[in-house]
Design a protein around this motif. Structure first.
Motif, PDB file in Angstrom:
ATOM      1  N   UNK A 146     -10.853  35.588  17.384  1.00  0.00           N
ATOM      2  CA  UNK A 146     -11.053  34.614  18.622  1.00  0.00           C
ATOM      3  C   UNK A 146     -10.584  33.233  17.824  1.00  0.00           C
ATOM      4  N   UNK A 147      -9.449  32.383  18.532  1.00  0.00           N
ATOM      5  CA  UNK A 147      -9.141  31.375  18.177  1.00  0.00           C
ATOM      6  C   UNK A 147      -8.967  31.123  16.712  1.00  0.00           C
ATOM      7  N   UNK A 148      -9.674  30.151  16.059  1.00  0.00           N
ATOM      8  CA  UNK A 148      -9.514  29.904  14.712  1.00  0.00           C
ATOM      9  C   UNK A 148     -10.543  30.703  13.723  1.00  0.00           C
ATOM     10  N   UNK A 149     -10.964  32.108  14.390  1.00  0.00           N
ATOM     11  CA  UNK A 149     -11.717  32.696  13.356  1.00  0.00           C
ATOM     12  C   UNK A 149     -13.094  32.140  12.952  1.00  0.00           C
ATOM     13  N   UNK A 150     -13.663  31.168  13.521  1.00  0.00           N
ATOM     14  CA  UNK A 150     -14.865  30.475  13.181  1.00  0.00           C
ATOM     15  C   UNK A 150     -16.053  31.015  13.742  1.00  0.00           C
ATOM     16  N   UNK A 169      -6.612  34.549  22.089  1.00  0.00           N
ATOM     17  CA  UNK A 169      -6.746  35.345  20.955  1.00  0.00           C
ATOM     18  C   UNK A 169      -5.530  34.874  19.849  1.00  0.00           C
ATOM     19  N   UNK A 170      -6.072  34.912  18.605  1.00  0.00           N
ATOM     20  CA  UNK A 170      -5.240  34.482  17.526  1.00  0.00           C
ATOM     21  C   UNK A 170      -4.132  35.474  17.308  1.00  0.00           C
ATOM     22  N   UNK A 171      -2.981  34.996  17.440  1.00  0.00           N
ATOM     23  CA  UNK A 171      -1.611  35.680  17.307  1.00  0.00           C
ATOM     24  C   UNK A 171      -1.800  36.764  15.942  1.00  0.00           C
ATOM     25  N   UNK A 172      -2.394  36.568  15.069  1.00  0.00           N
ATOM     26  CA  UNK A 172      -2.535  37.248  13.828  1.00  0.00           C
ATOM     27  C   UNK A 172      -3.353  38.797  14.087  1.00  0.00           C
ATOM     28  N   UNK A 173      -4.171  38.616  15.243  1.00  0.00           N
ATOM     29  CA  UNK A 173      -4.897  39.974  15.672  1.00  0.00           C
ATOM     30  C   UNK A 173      -4.476  40.457  17.000  1.00  0.00           C
ATOM     31  N   UNK A 174      -3.323  40.245  17.358  1.00  0.00           N
ATOM     32  CA  UNK A 174      -2.885  41.080  18.626  1.00  0.00           C
ATOM     33  C   UNK A 174      -2.049  42.273  18.289  1.00  0.00           C
ATOM     34  N   UNK A 175      -1.787  43.071  19.200  1.00  0.00           N
ATOM     35  CA  UNK A 175      -1.012  44.217  19.241  1.00  0.00           C
ATOM     36  C   UNK A 175      -0.212  44.522  20.196  1.00  0.00           C
TER      37      UNK A 175
END
Length: 539
Positions: A277-281, A533-539
């Motif tokens: 989610x977002x910046x992972x914070x 959604x943070x692009x690094x965690x999409x599929x």
């Protein structure tokens, strides 16, 4: 939440039980103890039927607020026996209760705590991180629910779990163990390990100056069981998400883009998700929790998924087994009474916020905007900006007549010290002299201590001195809203605040009663909110 079954007003409870996937052991800080709960039994006969008691429990799911009256002596005792109890406040300092409004009403503040305890097989399975099994639990979710004195609105303030602050000295009432105040600043989630949830309450009160009336705590298993019993709650993501990185960090949440109902373990994953989610914070996670809470309230208001007696009974069982509360909420009847208060608020008047903060390394600390937010809650000012009338609520003159000015004993203290400025010299003496000139010949300066008070205030200990306190305030031009009842004083006490560092004439400062934009506001009726959604965690 309105007039329907209390389930509507329950949102915060489901979210309080939320926590995130375990951090590495080095990131889990805390002392010994904590996480205990004492079984509390009791009961009263009732005769209003099963349906009402079970409907009552729907409330707990959303905000730890149950909505039903008795249902038979044995079953009532059974539900009471499910509820665990712990002490409300384990700290030494107390915060005075707020002064009643003109109608005699006071606000209600409830601290919702989500524990990451891995103390049972179910919690271990859900929480993972084997290296933390049996370790000191952390208060990884902390939300303050503020119900206004007139019951017209509700505010929720989340504090990130890694907020750096001073944890006060706490004493565990079970074994008498004393946990000294933290040496420097510590993460707020460590407070739970300093004797139990009562130390988390003490920590909040020390930081915010807000009097807390109750707490409700839930763990991993409780969130899953209650979410499953209630049914699906719609949540939205703006892209496909899988909360899992190459090192195995993440909640495991996997959803396609769009809006989907989540329940059971998937609901827990949503509430715990940080990676993705977002910046992972933790800040992004708090936003997701607020969305879930708002959606839960709307679901429970809009449909009849809890109309089945079997579903309601299951929810009642799961909710009461999952809760640890203070003695003021340790029976079904007490929770029911609370639910009657919470049900009065419509979703449109629920405002969810996160404590304004700034980064300190990988942690956060409160900002000046955080104090602004805390002040609005302390002063019972609605965070949605729709209660301008509240600004004049405190201007009602007391029914208690004031004594003659010369007979009113007044103690004057210097409270002009701030975080950046030292105390203004001689302020207590100067203002005492001004009072003497105005006829208050019994006023004396107390130079024994220097306090920090943002605005000038007049405090009094009991109703029979309210008129005297108001007379002192009026003589100096201090607004009656600054006259506060407090158990911390033994007589009428004027504290000269940082807003009156010079001169003898007091000028009330113009106050900005707007909720800071940095509080990340979400309205309880907003059904279009969607997590990025943070692009690094999409599929």
């Amino acid at each position: 939440m309105a007039s329907a079954p209390l389930a509507e007003d329950t949102t915060p409870l489901a979210a309080k039980g939320t926590t995130e996937t375990a951090e590495p052991a080095a990131d889990r800080r805390g002392g010994d103890g904590g996480g205990r709960g004492r079984r509390q039994g009791g009961g009263r006969s009732g005769s209003r039927g099963w349906r009402r008691v079970l409907r009552w429990t729907a409330v707990v799911v959303a905000v730890a607020v149950l909505g039903a009256a008795g249902a038979g002596y044995l079953y009532y005792r059974h539900l009471n026996g499910n509820i665990k109890q712990d002490d409300l406040n384990l700290g030494d300092s107390k915060v005075a209760e707020p002064t009643p409004n003109a109608a005699g009403q006071t606000p209600l503040n409830i601290l919702l705590i989500g524990s990451d305890a891995r103390d049972t097989e179910a919690n271990q399975k859900l929480g993972g991180a084997r290296e933390t099994f049996g370790s000191t639990p952390l208060a990884d979710v902390q939300m303050l629910l503020h119900l206004s004195a007139d019951r017209s609105n509700m505010s929720v303030v989340s504090m990130p779990r890694d907020t750096l602050l001073q944890i006060p000295k706490c004493t565990d009432p079970d074994d008498g163990q004393v946990y000294p105040a933290s040496d420097g600043r510590a993460m707020t989630n460590e407070s739970l390990g300093h004797g139990g949830p009562g130390c988390t309450v003490a920590t909040w009160q020390e930081l915010t100056g807000i009097h807390i009336d109750h707490f409700i705590m839930v763990d991993f298993a409780g969130v899953v069981s209650m979410a499953d019993a209630v049914g699906g709650v719609p949540v939205c993501v703006d892209a496909n998400i899988h909360s899992r990185d190459s090192q195995g960090h993440g909640s495991g949440l996997k959803l396609e883009k769009g809006t989907h109902p989540v329940k059971g373990e998937q609901a827990l994953q949503w509430l715990r998700t940080r990676y993705g989610f977002e910046d992972g914070s933790d800040l992004a996670r708090a936003k997701a929790q607020h969305m879930y809470m708002s959606s839960m309230v709307r679901v429970l208001r809009e449909n009849a998924t809890l109309s089945s007696p079997n579903k309601l009974r299951r929810l009642a069982e799961e909710a009461t087994r999952s809760l640890t509360v203070d003695p003021g909420l340790d029976t079904v009847k007490k929770l029911y009474d609370l639910s009657n208060e919470l049900r009065k608020v419509e979703p449109e008047r629920i405002t969810m916020t996160t404590m304004p903060n700034r980064y300190v390394g990988s942690r956060v600390e409160p900002t000046e905007d955080a104090e602004q937010l805390f002040r609005l809650v302390r002063d019972d000012i609605a965070l949605d900006g729709k209660d301008a009338k509240k600004k004049t609520d405190g201007e009602k003159l007391s029914d208690d007549p004031a004594a003659p000015d010369a007979e009113i004993a007044v103690q004057v203290r210097n409270g002009t010290r701030t975080d950046v400025l030292g105390p203004a010299s001689g302020r207590a003496t100067t203002v005492t002299g001004q009072l003497n000139e105005l006829g208050f010949s019994s006023a004396v300066a107390d130079g024994s201590t220097v306090l920090s008070e943002e605005t000038t205030v007049v405090r009094y200990p009991s109703a029979d001195l309210e008129g005297d306190a108001q007379a002192v305030a009026q003589s100096l031009g201090i607004p009656l809203s600054a006259v506060k009842r407090s158990t911390e004083v033994s007589g009428v006490t004027l504290v000269v605040g940082a807003d009156w560092r010079e001169d003898t004439a007091y000028e009330a400062p113009e106050r900005d009663d707007k909720t800071p934009d940095t509080a990340d506001i979400l309205n309880g009726a907003d059904d279009e909110a969607c997590m990025h959604v943070n692009p690094a965690f999409t599929w």
